[in-house]
Each structure stands twice: as C-alpha cells, then as structure tokens.
Design a protein around this motif. Structure first.
Motif, PDB file in Angstrom:
ATOM      1  N   PHE A 251       0.611  -1.381  -0.138  1.00  0.00           N
ATOM      2  CA  PHE A 251       0.469   0.168  -0.231  1.00  0.00           C
ATOM      3  C   PHE A 251       0.462   1.209   0.094  1.00  0.00           C
ATOM      4  O   PHE A 251       0.603   2.483  -0.272  1.00  0.00           O
ATOM      5  CB  PHE A 251      -1.267   0.158   1.241  1.00  0.00           C
ATOM      6  N   ILE A 254       1.486   2.167  -3.773  1.00  0.00           N
ATOM      7  CA  ILE A 254       0.464   2.390  -4.329  1.00  0.00           C
ATOM      8  C   ILE A 254      -0.014   4.010  -3.859  1.00  0.00           C
ATOM      9  O   ILE A 254      -0.285   4.883  -5.179  1.00  0.00           O
ATOM     10  CB  ILE A 254      -1.078   2.136  -3.721  1.00  0.00           C
ATOM     11  N   LEU A 255       0.195   4.316  -2.718  1.00  0.00           N
ATOM     12  CA  LEU A 255      -0.144   6.004  -1.895  1.00  0.00           C
ATOM     13  C   LEU A 255       0.387   6.528  -2.832  1.00  0.00           C
ATOM     14  O   LEU A 255       0.415   7.692  -3.399  1.00  0.00           O
ATOM     15  CB  LEU A 255      -0.190   5.474  -0.637  1.00  0.00           C
ATOM     16  N   LEU A 258       0.121   7.301  -6.895  1.00  0.00           N
ATOM     17  CA  LEU A 258      -0.611   8.170  -6.927  1.00  0.00           C
ATOM     18  C   LEU A 258      -0.229   8.857  -6.287  1.00  0.00           C
ATOM     19  O   LEU A 258      -0.352  10.178  -7.835  1.00  0.00           O
ATOM     20  CB  LEU A 258      -2.322   7.287  -6.568  1.00  0.00           C
ATOM     21  N   ALA A 379      -6.546  -8.027  -2.828  1.00  0.00           N
ATOM     22  CA  ALA A 379      -7.207  -8.080  -3.770  1.00  0.00           C
ATOM     23  C   ALA A 379      -7.115  -6.233  -4.607  1.00  0.00           C
ATOM     24  O   ALA A 379      -7.523  -6.148  -5.573  1.00  0.00           O
ATOM     25  CB  ALA A 379      -8.659  -9.024  -3.829  1.00  0.00           C
ATOM     26  N   ALA A 380      -7.342  -6.094  -3.029  1.00  0.00           N
ATOM     27  CA  ALA A 380      -7.731  -4.326  -2.634  1.00  0.00           C
ATOM     28  C   ALA A 380      -6.576  -4.044  -3.256  1.00  0.00           C
ATOM     29  O   ALA A 380      -6.068  -2.711  -4.842  1.00  0.00           O
ATOM     30  CB  ALA A 380      -7.893  -3.590  -1.861  1.00  0.00           C
ATOM     31  N   ALA A 381      -5.322  -4.774  -3.607  1.00  0.00           N
ATOM     32  CA  ALA A 381      -3.951  -3.932  -3.659  1.00  0.00           C
ATOM     33  C   ALA A 381      -3.607  -4.189  -5.338  1.00  0.00           C
ATOM     34  O   ALA A 381      -3.145  -3.663  -6.564  1.00  0.00           O
ATOM     35  CB  ALA A 381      -2.965  -4.135  -3.146  1.00  0.00           C
ATOM     36  N   ALA A 383      -6.406  -4.481  -7.412  1.00  0.00           N
ATOM     37  CA  ALA A 383      -6.923  -3.682  -8.195  1.00  0.00           C
ATOM     38  C   ALA A 383      -6.343  -1.891  -8.323  1.00  0.00           C
ATOM     39  O   ALA A 383      -5.888  -1.578  -9.136  1.00  0.00           O
ATOM     40  CB  ALA A 383      -7.786  -2.495  -7.238  1.00  0.00           C
ATOM     41  N   GLY A 384      -5.851  -1.966  -7.180  1.00  0.00           N
ATOM     42  CA  GLY A 384      -4.552  -0.559  -6.848  1.00  0.00           C
ATOM     43  C   GLY A 384      -3.247  -0.608  -8.068  1.00  0.00           C
ATOM     44  O   GLY A 384      -2.320   0.361  -8.600  1.00  0.00           O
ATOM     45  N   LEU A 387      -4.586   0.715 -10.724  1.00  0.00           N
ATOM     46  CA  LEU A 387      -4.620   1.823 -11.124  1.00  0.00           C
ATOM     47  C   LEU A 387      -3.500   3.001 -10.525  1.00  0.00           C
ATOM     48  O   LEU A 387      -3.433   3.873 -11.577  1.00  0.00           O
ATOM     49  CB  LEU A 387      -5.574   2.188  -9.271  1.00  0.00           C
ATOM     50  N   ALA A 463     -12.039  -1.237 -11.019  1.00  0.00           N
ATOM     51  CA  ALA A 463     -10.390   0.117 -10.521  1.00  0.00           C
ATOM     52  C   ALA A 463     -10.350   0.932 -11.794  1.00  0.00           C
ATOM     53  O   ALA A 463     -10.101   2.457 -11.550  1.00  0.00           O
ATOM     54  CB  ALA A 463      -9.128  -0.958 -10.648  1.00  0.00           C
ATOM     55  N   GLY A 464     -10.517   1.210 -13.039  1.00  0.00           N
ATOM     56  CA  GLY A 464     -10.710   1.259 -14.392  1.00  0.00           C
ATOM     57  C   GLY A 464     -11.269   2.334 -14.364  1.00  0.00           C
ATOM     58  O   GLY A 464     -10.761   3.728 -14.524  1.00  0.00           O
TER      59      GLY A 464
ATOM     60  N   PHE B  19     -16.711   0.202 -23.235  1.00  0.00           N
ATOM     61  CA  PHE B  19     -15.974   0.561 -21.645  1.00  0.00           C
ATOM     62  C   PHE B  19     -17.513  -0.167 -20.746  1.00  0.00           C
ATOM     63  O   PHE B  19     -16.891  -1.080 -20.061  1.00  0.00           O
ATOM     64  CB  PHE B  19     -14.896   1.531 -21.313  1.00  0.00           C
ATOM     65  N   PHE B  51     -15.894  -3.950  -5.501  1.00  0.00           N
ATOM     66  CA  PHE B  51     -14.551  -4.491  -4.267  1.00  0.00           C
ATOM     67  C   PHE B  51     -13.643  -3.798  -4.705  1.00  0.00           C
ATOM     68  O   PHE B  51     -13.003  -2.807  -4.542  1.00  0.00           O
ATOM     69  CB  PHE B  51     -14.555  -5.477  -3.598  1.00  0.00           C
ATOM     70  N   GLY B  52     -13.649  -3.631  -6.278  1.00  0.00           N
ATOM     71  CA  GLY B  52     -12.178  -3.085  -6.820  1.00  0.00           C
ATOM     72  C   GLY B  52     -12.760  -1.341  -7.029  1.00  0.00           C
ATOM     73  O   GLY B  52     -11.477  -0.722  -7.399  1.00  0.00           O
ATOM     74  N   PHE B  53     -13.583  -1.187  -7.466  1.00  0.00           N
ATOM     75  CA  PHE B  53     -14.331   0.681  -7.468  1.00  0.00           C
ATOM     76  C   PHE B  53     -14.392   0.722  -6.024  1.00  0.00           C
ATOM     77  O   PHE B  53     -13.333   1.820  -5.311  1.00  0.00           O
ATOM     78  CB  PHE B  53     -15.843   0.362  -7.973  1.00  0.00           C
ATOM     79  N   SER B  55     -12.708  -0.006  -3.788  1.00  0.00           N
ATOM     80  CA  SER B  55     -11.001  -0.244  -2.218  1.00  0.00           C
ATOM     81  C   SER B  55     -10.276   1.370  -3.663  1.00  0.00           C
ATOM     82  O   SER B  55      -9.569   1.816  -2.682  1.00  0.00           O
ATOM     83  CB  SER B  55     -10.170  -1.616  -2.895  1.00  0.00           C
ATOM     84  N   CYS B  56     -10.474   0.970  -5.258  1.00  0.00           N
ATOM     85  CA  CYS B  56      -9.869   2.460  -5.642  1.00  0.00           C
ATOM     86  C   CYS B  56     -10.004   3.444  -6.118  1.00  0.00           C
ATOM     87  O   CYS B  56      -8.992   4.578  -4.861  1.00  0.00           O
ATOM     88  CB  CYS B  56      -9.746   2.419  -6.931  1.00  0.00           C
ATOM     89  N   MET B  59      -8.013   3.822  -1.844  1.00  0.00           N
ATOM     90  CA  MET B  59      -6.768   4.505  -2.372  1.00  0.00           C
ATOM     91  C   MET B  59      -7.000   5.757  -2.638  1.00  0.00           C
ATOM     92  O   MET B  59      -5.702   7.142  -2.438  1.00  0.00           O
ATOM     93  CB  MET B  59      -6.309   3.587  -3.355  1.00  0.00           C
ATOM     94  N   GLY B  62      -7.255   8.760   0.168  1.00  0.00           N
ATOM     95  CA  GLY B  62      -6.851   8.105   1.035  1.00  0.00           C
ATOM     96  C   GLY B  62      -4.606   8.868   0.216  1.00  0.00           C
ATOM     97  O   GLY B  62      -4.352   9.436   1.246  1.00  0.00           O
ATOM     98  N   ALA B  63      -4.791   8.878  -0.751  1.00  0.00           N
ATOM     99  CA  ALA B  63      -3.322   8.999  -1.288  1.00  0.00           C
ATOM    100  C   ALA B  63      -3.823  10.656  -1.287  1.00  0.00           C
ATOM    101  O   ALA B  63      -2.931  11.510  -0.845  1.00  0.00           O
ATOM    102  CB  ALA B  63      -3.372   8.926  -2.784  1.00  0.00           C
ATOM    103  N   ILE B  66      -2.936  11.785   2.291  1.00  0.00           N
ATOM    104  CA  ILE B  66      -1.236  11.829   3.085  1.00  0.00           C
ATOM    105  C   ILE B  66      -0.740  13.148   1.694  1.00  0.00           C
ATOM    106  O   ILE B  66      -0.232  13.524   2.670  1.00  0.00           O
ATOM    107  CB  ILE B  66      -0.839  10.888   2.409  1.00  0.00           C
TER     108      ILE B  66
END
Lengths: 562, 83
Positions: A251, A254-255, A258, A379-381, A383-384, A387, A463-464, B19, B51-53, B55-56, B59, B62-63, B66
């Motif tokens: 993580f 990822i962060l 980003l 799994a979250a990662a 997706a990350g 991203l 995620a996309g 898409f 979950f994919g959407f 969690s992204c 993140m 979150g970013a 930070i």
C-alpha cells in the motif's frame, strides 16, 4: 577451482572487462554473448554442491545449485541480456560494465550456500549498482548515488553483524532456512529487508532509481530487490512478520505512486509495491505461496524492465521525465506506447499476461490458509496496481493531453528489446507451464478457471472505472512527496547545522574566557616585572640585608617550632 | 493539423460506451459461471466489481489526504544542490 570457470558470475565478470575495453561491434557482441553464456552455464551445472572449502574455520559453499537458485539465476541472466540489448547505444562507457558486475554479483548470491559468500556478493552488488546510478553523469545522479550507497553500506553493516553473530551462535555459516529468534538472524533479516525496499528505509529506491540514465534504471529495477526476495525465500520462508511488512509495502507503493509526477519514480514506487506482494507470499510460507513469490519475482523482472524500457525510451527521445510535461506522444511513438501498455497490463495481472499466472498463486495461498483479511487486502492492492501503474503510467505519459511533443521512436536495438520483453510477458501468461515447471516446488495450480478470469476482470476493469471517474482527483502537480529520506536529507543536515552552531558558540565562549584570563595574567605579570616595577627594580643594600635577616629569622623560628 | 482519430470526441464517446458494455458484461458473465468463492463475502454477486471500484476510490482519497501532509514543490530538495 576449475569449477569456478563454470560459474555464471565468471562469465559476466569477464564480460564486464571485455565491454569496458572493447569498442564498436566487438563491444556489442561481447555485451550480448556474455549474458547468454551465463544463461547457458546456469543450465549446465548439475544440481548439488559444486564447490566447497574452508575459510577461517567455517565451511563455506560459494557454488551450489538447486531449483530456487537456478530459477533466479535464469531470470537474472535473461534480464542482463535484455538490458544489454536495450542499452547498446548508451554512450556511457561505465554503465554496462558496472551493470555486468552488479548482475554477476546478484547471480553470485543465488548460488552461494553460505553467509560469508552471500555477504561478499551483497557488497559487490552495492558497488556495482552505485556505479550504474553514478554513470548517468549528472549532479543529481551523483548525489543520489551517494545517498543510495550510504543506505546500502548500512545494510551491509547490518548483514555483517548478523553473519558474525550467526557464526558465533551456531558455529557454522550455512545459508538455509532460519527463523528470526536470535540476534544474528534478526540482523540478517533486517539487512535483507533493507535491500527489499521494506520500511522504514524504503525511500532509497524511489530516490535513487529515477536518477540513473535512461538505460541504467532498467538494470537497477531487476537485481537488488529481487536478490533480496531470493534471500528471504531461502532464509526466512514462513516468517510471519513478513506478511505485515509485505502488506505495508504494497500500500505504501500504491499511495506514493498515486501522488507522484515523475514517470520513472511512479514505476519505482511500484517496484516496492510488487516486492510487497512477494514478501507477503514469503511470509505466508506454504509451498503455493513460496512458488507464487518466486514466480512473481520472475514475471515482475520482465514486465518491470519492459515498463522502464518504455519510460526510458520516452526519456531518451524527449529528455522529459515528468507527467506534467508529457502526454499525447502515442501519435509518434505507437510502438513504445503499445509495449508500455503490454507491461502495464502484465503488472496489473490481466488474464493472458505473466502477472496473472504468478500473482494469483500468492492470493490462492492466502485463501488456502483462510487468511481473510490478507486476501482482501491483496485483492484491493491488485486493483490498486492497475490504478497506479497499469493505467496511470500509460495514460499520463502517452495519452492524457496533447503536450505538443512529436518525438520519434527510439533506435532499433531499444525497439527490439521492448518487443522481446512484450512477447515474453504475453508468452508467460499464455504458456505458463514451463515457468511452473522450474518453480521451487512441484505444482498443479491452474490459473485459468472461468471463475478466476471473470472475477479478476471485474476487479481490474472497475478499478479502471474508478480511475477515469475520479480523474480530477489524480491531476498531476509539480510536487514530490516527503518520505523517510527527509530524515537524512533535511532533518539530519539541520541537526548537524544546529550542532555546528552550538559548538561554535561554545568554542567562542571558551576562547574568549581563556584569552581574557591570559590577558589578565599577562597584565598582572607586566605590572610587577616591567622595568622599575616592584620585582624588577634594583633594591638597596639595606633592604637586601633586611630580607636575608628575615629569612634567617624565619628559619630559626622554624627550627625550634617544627 | 487533423485531430488524431483517437482524440475525436466521437471516438471517446464510443470508447466510453464500449467500456461500460464490457463492465456490464463482466458482471453478467458471473451469473453463467461456476463460482467457488474462498470466503463468504466474496461469494456475493458482483462482489469483485464493487470491491474493485470501492477500494480504488478509498486509495485515491487516501492518497489525496496523505498528499495534504506530505506534498512539497518538486524543487524542495534543489536548494541542497542536488539539481
């Protein structure tokens, strides 16, 4: 000793010498043949101990082969070849020889079965890789290479302490599976983690790698962290702490990626992220997890090199490295863009790419051990990853906006290297059996089930969707993000400056005090000794007689009293 | 100079349509395959999509958070003579 000639490291060290002294075509031939010779040797040496001897009363085994070492030596050799091909038109005379020493040492680690040899190659790697960064020849790269070297020499000291303590504790230096429960093993683990890019020192990686030349970063991405992964695989399989360290790295990568604007620093953060997956797998520790970590290291080296070649090509032809300066260059660099996208899909573990068939083994291992939280985080990662690397890198570098740049494609050798790795990334994703066949443990894992493919596609594509829906939140800015290196780039120097000021003030105070005292003493002496002062003037005879009389009197009194 | 076909508004709109169709397709496909979810929660229909959407999104936010604390101009270290 003759077996040393069969050591793949020898081939690369000789190659380093040849590449350093030869010129033109001969140099190119040497640069391409040496890695292939090394790869051939990796598969010629039989499994088992090849060379063993004694050193300072400990048995050392500098050359032994098993499945794990052969797997890593194989991918390292392929990597040097690809990197050498990509960098054939590099004008620096230092970079390629340094990269060969660096890669040769990494291979040396994989064949070492004792900690003394591991330490020696570990240090050689630090020197080789520092020279690779250094050979970019800029002020920034020099400063970065020195910071990099400091961190890695610190890691080397940790390793030396660990190895020494380990030998003192156990009386032998064999490098096999350990558990971190003694001073020696803790230090060894810490040293391995420094090179893996684990917290707290992880900042060395995104700090130094992007400062290397357009080709240097390609070499750097492959060896240091993956040798650490190898060392953790052999030394600390199943060490539970690695699960936590690995998930943190995932993580963190990822962060920070980003937030990042420099394209090669984005990819550097993503190295930490990817190594995090491997470290987590090693911490899970089942055969499936260790296979997954090893396979992921193998796949990762290829697609990360491909991504950095793509970024390196852009840097080579445009001289620009920030996302804010780039964009829209897919028009004139379609091949580089497509190769970059293939690498991006592979790192994101899309079905039919190498990442899919390797990373899923780690997740599967977490599921098999019923580690629900770890599995969900992985799994979250995943997706990350799509991203921060999978879409972000190609989008901001090749598409995004029209920056007005119309750069040409890079030279032929660079294009061939990228095409080669693209083929490998897709090839491994489709024909995965040969890779599974050389993993440390036998496996009958099947990555392509309808369930797995559909759920993975859902995860990644949504995620996309998140990326494009929230694109406004991801707008690039001319910023960097503070990291642990702030402590040694800002806080440390600031403390030194404060200490300097305090010491200087103290010195000034002492100096003044001493000088004032000496001046006072001098004045006192002068007052009494200058011509016609009390002690220097000529005394009268009667005065002298009086003085002598007083002394004699005192003597007389003393004689009776004492 | 002509706009590159990929950058024309029509193409971009078409890409979005494709898409979204692909996204819907991956969710619909779930109904036709044999699932063997590892955990209870992952067996919910469309779990991976949500979950994919989500969690992204977490993140990205979150970013951003930070970033408020840790972002500095990219010339931050230049005065140390590193540039």
């Amino acid at each position: 000793m003759t077996s040393l000639l069969a050591h793949p490291t020898t081939a690369l060290f000789l190659g380093a010498v040849l590449v350093a002294i030869l010129k033109g075509q001969a140099r190119s031939v040497a640069a391409l043949v040496a890695p292939l010779l090394a790869l051939w040797l990796v598969w010629q040496v039989p499994e088992g101990i090849v060379w063993q001897t004694h050193f300072l009363g400990v048995e050392i085994t500098p050359f032994a082969v098993d499945r794990l070492s052969r797997l890593f030596a194989t991918i390292f050799s392929i990597m040097v070849f690809s990197g050498a091909l990509f960098s054939l038109n590099q004008t620096s005379r230092l970079e390629l020889p340094a990269a060969f020493v660096y890669a040769g040492s990494a291979i040396g680690v994989t064949f070492a079965r004792d900690l003394v040899t591991v330490f020696l190659f570990w240090e050689l790697m630090a020197i080789g890789s520092t020279l690779v960064i250094w050979s970019a020849g800029t002020r920034r790269s020099y400063a970065a290479s020195m910071r990099y070297l400091m961190v890695h020499l610190t890691g080397g000291v940790l390793l030396l302490i660990g190895v020494t303590a380990f030998i003192a504790e156990t009386g032998q230096a064999t490098f096999g599976a350990m558990t971190p429960h003694s001073v020696g093993t803790w230090f060894i683990l810490a040293a391995f983690l420094v090179n893996a890019g684990a917290p707290p020192l992880s900042a060395w990686l995104p700090d130094a790698y992007p400062e290397a030349s357009w080709s240097g970063t390609v070499f750097l991405s492959a060896f240091t962290t993956k040798t650490a992964v190898y060392a953790l695989l052999r030394g600390f399989p199943g060490a539970e702490i690695l699960v936590f360290v690995g998930l943190f790295m995932v993580f963190y990568g990822i962060l920070y990626a980003l937030l990042e604007n420099d394209m090669r620093r984005i990819l550097s953060y993503s190295i930490v992220n990817q190594v995090g997956f491997m470290v987590t797998g090693i911490g899970i520790g089942t055969e499936m997890a260790l296979n997954g970590a090893a396979a992921h290291a193998f796949a990762h080296i290829m697609y990360k090199a491909l991504l950095l070649m793509s970024a390196g090509s852009v840097f080579y032809v445009t001289g620009k490295r920030k996302c804010t300066d780039l964009g829209g260059i897919f028009r004139t660099m379609p091949l580089t863009a497509i190769c970059g996208i293939v690498g991006a899909l592979a790192i994101s573990a899309f079905p039919l790419t190498s990442g899919f068939i390797s990373k899923s083994m780690i997740a599967q291992a977490a599921a098999d051990r019923h580690m629900t939280v770890a599995w969900l985080l992985l799994a979250a990662a995943s997706a990350g990853v799509f991203l921060h690397a999978g879409i972000k890198f190609p989008w901001f570098v090749f598409f995004q906006k029209d920056s007005g740049l119309r750069p040409p494609e890079p030279p032929l050798n660079m294009r061939i290297a990228m095409i080669l790795l693209s083929v490998v990334c897709v090839g491994l994703g489709v024909f995965y059996e040969p890779l599974y066949h050389i993993l440390p443990y036998a496996t009958d894992y099947r990555p392509y089930t309808a369930d797995h493919v559909v759920t993975q596609l859902q995860l990644l594509l949504f995620a996309g969707l998140a990326f494009f829906v929230m694109l406004g939140w991801l707008r690039r800015t001319l910023t960097i993000s503070l990291d642990f290196d702030w402590f040694y780039r800002r806080l440390g120097p600031a403390l030194v400056r404060i200490a300097e000021a305090v010491i200087e003030a103290g010195r000034a105070a002492v100096r003044t005090a001493v000088f004032d005292t000496m001046r006072a003493v001098g004045a006192w002496l002068v007052a009494r000794h200058r011509p016609d002062a009390l002690l220097a003037r000529t005394w009268s005879t009667s005065g002298m007689a009086l003085g002598v009389m007083l002394i004699l009197l005192a003597y007389l009194v003393g004689f009776y009293v004492l | 100079m002509d706009r590159h076909w990929l950058t024309r508004p029509g193409t971009i709109a078409l890409l979005w349509v494709v898409f979204v169709l692909v996204l819907a397709g991956t969710v619909v496909a779930e109904a036709f395959i044999h699932r063997h979810a590892h955990f209870e929660v992952t067996s919910w229909f469309g779990f991976n999509a949500v979950f994919g959407f989500a969690s992204c999104a977490v993140m990205i936010v979150g970013a951003k958070v930070i970033g408020f604390v840790l972002k500095r101009p990219d010339t931050y270290y230049s005065e140390d003579g590193d540039d």
